[in-house]
Design an enzyme around this catalytic site. Structure first.
Site, PDB file in Angstrom:
ATOM      1  N   ARG A  46      12.515 -32.642  -5.947  1.00 29.51           N
ATOM      2  CA  ARG A  46      12.044 -33.590  -4.921  1.00 29.51           C
ATOM      3  C   ARG A  46      11.184 -34.705  -5.521  1.00 29.51           C
ATOM      4  O   ARG A  46      11.348 -35.851  -5.204  1.00 29.51           O
ATOM      5  CB  ARG A  46      11.243 -32.837  -3.854  1.00 29.51           C
ATOM      6  CG  ARG A  46      12.041 -32.624  -2.583  1.00 29.51           C
ATOM      7  CD  ARG A  46      11.111 -32.329  -1.418  1.00 29.51           C
ATOM      8  NE  ARG A  46      10.254 -31.185  -1.691  1.00 29.51           N
ATOM      9  CZ  ARG A  46      10.513 -29.956  -1.274  1.00 29.51           C
ATOM     10  NH1 ARG A  46      11.601 -29.707  -0.571  1.00 29.51           N
ATOM     11  NH2 ARG A  46       9.698 -28.961  -1.552  1.00 29.51           N
ATOM     12  N   LYS A 207      17.196 -10.288   1.625  1.00 25.99           N
ATOM     13  CA  LYS A 207      17.600  -9.533   0.434  1.00 25.99           C
ATOM     14  C   LYS A 207      18.398  -8.297   0.835  1.00 25.99           C
ATOM     15  O   LYS A 207      19.413  -7.959   0.229  1.00 25.99           O
ATOM     16  CB  LYS A 207      16.358  -9.141  -0.376  1.00 25.99           C
ATOM     17  CG  LYS A 207      15.637 -10.343  -0.974  1.00 25.99           C
ATOM     18  CD  LYS A 207      14.241  -9.975  -1.473  1.00 25.99           C
ATOM     19  CE  LYS A 207      13.534 -11.166  -2.095  1.00 25.99           C
ATOM     20  NZ  LYS A 207      12.111 -10.933  -2.363  1.00 25.99           N
TER      21      LYS A 207
HETATM   22  N1  HSE Z   1       8.343 -14.213  -2.073  1.00 23.87           N
HETATM   23  C1  HSE Z   1       9.152 -13.258  -2.737  1.00 23.87           C
HETATM   24  C2  HSE Z   1       8.349 -11.975  -2.886  1.00 23.87           C
HETATM   25  C3  HSE Z   1       9.527 -13.766  -4.092  1.00 23.87           C
HETATM   26  O1  HSE Z   1       7.156 -11.975  -2.625  1.00 23.87           O
HETATM   27  O2  HSE Z   1       8.926 -10.982  -3.240  1.00 23.87           O
HETATM   28  C4  HSE Z   1      10.938 -13.650  -4.499  1.00 23.87           C
HETATM   29  O3  HSE Z   1      11.866 -13.434  -3.551  1.00 23.87           O
END
Ligand code: HSE
Length: 433
Positions: A46, A207
């Site tokens: 960006r 995830k």
């Molecule tokens: N924000 C994510 C975590 C980092 O705290 O696991 C990677 O996905």
């Protein structure tokens, strides 16, 4: 040696800068391992002028990430911008349409559009590699997609968000408050740009949706994940957990049940003697229960620049070597449509914390509402009348149930609330035995 693989990197935050650092400092060794040189030729972000602690002067700069994807001198695109739509999606689509493989850490994008992007990849002879999108430095995608391909999966569960595990660990160990711990996680570069994604469980859900697809051969179904975050977990719950032999973890769980595929993310009471209970700080862990291998638990750093860049570079080298695997482990038209198991049919034990008016008969009402629904109680704990009684004259009462269903628990708790014996909202935390 074969021709160099020329890569373009879009997104130069913590992970992007760490990826450049590895690819430049280990250039010679990685070339040998890959069987060909790997050269960064173009970058995009960006803001151009910002100091990122890496020298970008040798790379072509693109203000527009789509132009980077279309750059004829870029063979492979690395997407580290984040976001489920907008520029990240446009960049990935442009790269795939040009037949270029994509390496991405973007779980939000894949949870929302994984199926259509995988189809685009296939129709243009490209692929998407996303080891960095789940559990940071733990090679769980490769494990599910390749190493364990000979197995039938029963269950995948784990601690998939470093920020939440860090917060819960510090709250428990140091008695700090939630906001203090969140701030520290952000300063250490663990949290998402919008930390609500971490603390409200969405990052874990994204995830988990990817792991579910790989484990069960189903289309990614991010909308099917039941999600609760950790913002409602109180110091009292952490204290009670300890007293009862549990530890509270934000778990993502995917399993095949009689009602379909259950995907859920919520704070969970896990036995203090379990492997997952011992996973503290930013560390992630994924347990895979499969036949015939049995249970495998992978543990490692789940967030942060170095750990995530390790996974990104692993994917780049894999592609440089010519390894091509279907995005979700099988051709997209062979992925099953998932049957969603409704959360109300979830079966398990429950921790219920009620703030109960301290008067005769209150406990009897609670026990009756549970008994009416056939819910069997393993224990009832009322915490010290003098020390815990608040100004309204209420005290915390903790119930631990044997296995029952989510529907019955919700009904029972709603009925108790209607009886007028509570002073504040009930807390319900599922137990995994
Ligand atoms: N924000 C994510 C975590 C980092 O705290 O696991 C990677 O996905």
């Amino acid at each position: 040696m074969a021709d160099a693989l020329r890569i373009g990197i879009a997104g130069l935050g913590t992970v992007g800068a760490a990826t450049i650092r590895i690819l430049t400092s280990a250039h010679n060794e990685l070339s040998v391992r890959a069987g060909r040189p790997i050269r960064i030729v173009a970058v995009s972000a960006r803001t151009k002028g910002r100091d990122r602690g890496v020298d970008l002067s040798g790379y072509r700069w693109h203000d527009d990430p789509v132009a980077l994807a279309q750059d004829p001198e870029v063979d492979l695109v690395v997407e580290l911008m984040g976001g489920s739509d907008g520029q990240a999606k446009a960049l990935v689509e442009a790269a795939l349409a040009a037949g270029k493989p994509v390496v991405t850490a973007n779980k939000a994008l894949l949870a929302a559009h994984g199926q259509s992007l995988a189809l685009t990849a296939e129709s243009h002879g490209a692929t998407i590699a996303f080891e960095a999108a789940a559990a940071g430095g733990i090679p769980v995608i490769k494990a599910l997609r390749e190493a364990l391909v000979g197995n039938t999966m029963r269950r995948v569960s784990g601690i998939l968000n470093g920020t939440c595990n860090y917060i819960l660990s510090r709250m428990e160990a140091e008695g700090l408050d939630f906001q203090q711990c969140l701030k520290a996680a952000q300063e250490l570069g663990y949290a998402e740009a919008d930390p609500t994604f971490d603390i409200e469980g969405y990052d874990t859900a994204h995830k988990l949706a990817l792991l579910t697809s790989l484990a069960f051969g189903t289309e990614v179904d991010g909308d099917a994940v039941y999600v609760e975050g950790i913002s409602g977990v109180t110091p009292l719950d952490l204290e009670m957990a300890e007293e009862l032999g549990f530890r509270i973890k934000l778990l993502g769980v995917a399993e095949r049940t009689a009602a379909g595929i259950e995907q859920r993310v919520h704070p969970t009471m896990v036995s203090r003697s379990s492997q997952l209970a011992g996973v503290m700080g930013v560390t992630n862990a994924v347990s895979i229960d499969a036949d015939p291998v049995g249970t495998i638990t992978l543990v490692g750093p789940g967030a942060g620049g170095g750990a995530t860049a390790s996974a990104v570079v692993g994917d780049i080298v894999d592609l440089a070597r010519g390894n091509r695997v279907a995005t979700f482990g099988r051709p997209s038209n062979e992925l099953d449509k998932p049957v969603r198991a409704p959360m109300q049919r979830h079966e398990g034990g429950y921790y219920i914390r009620l703030q109960v008016m301290d008067r005769p008969g209150a406990a009897a009402i609670i026990a009756t509402r549970m008994a009416e629904r056939g819910i069997s109680l393993e224990s009832i704990l009322q915490k010290g009348r003098d020390a815990r009684r608040n100004a309204n004259g209420s005290v915390p009462v903790i119930l631990i149930t044997y296995a029952t269903t989510e529907l019955l628990i919700r009904n029972a708790v709603a009925a108790i609330a209607e009886d007028g014996v509570l002073d504040g909202p009930p807390q319900v935390i599922r137990i995994e035995r």
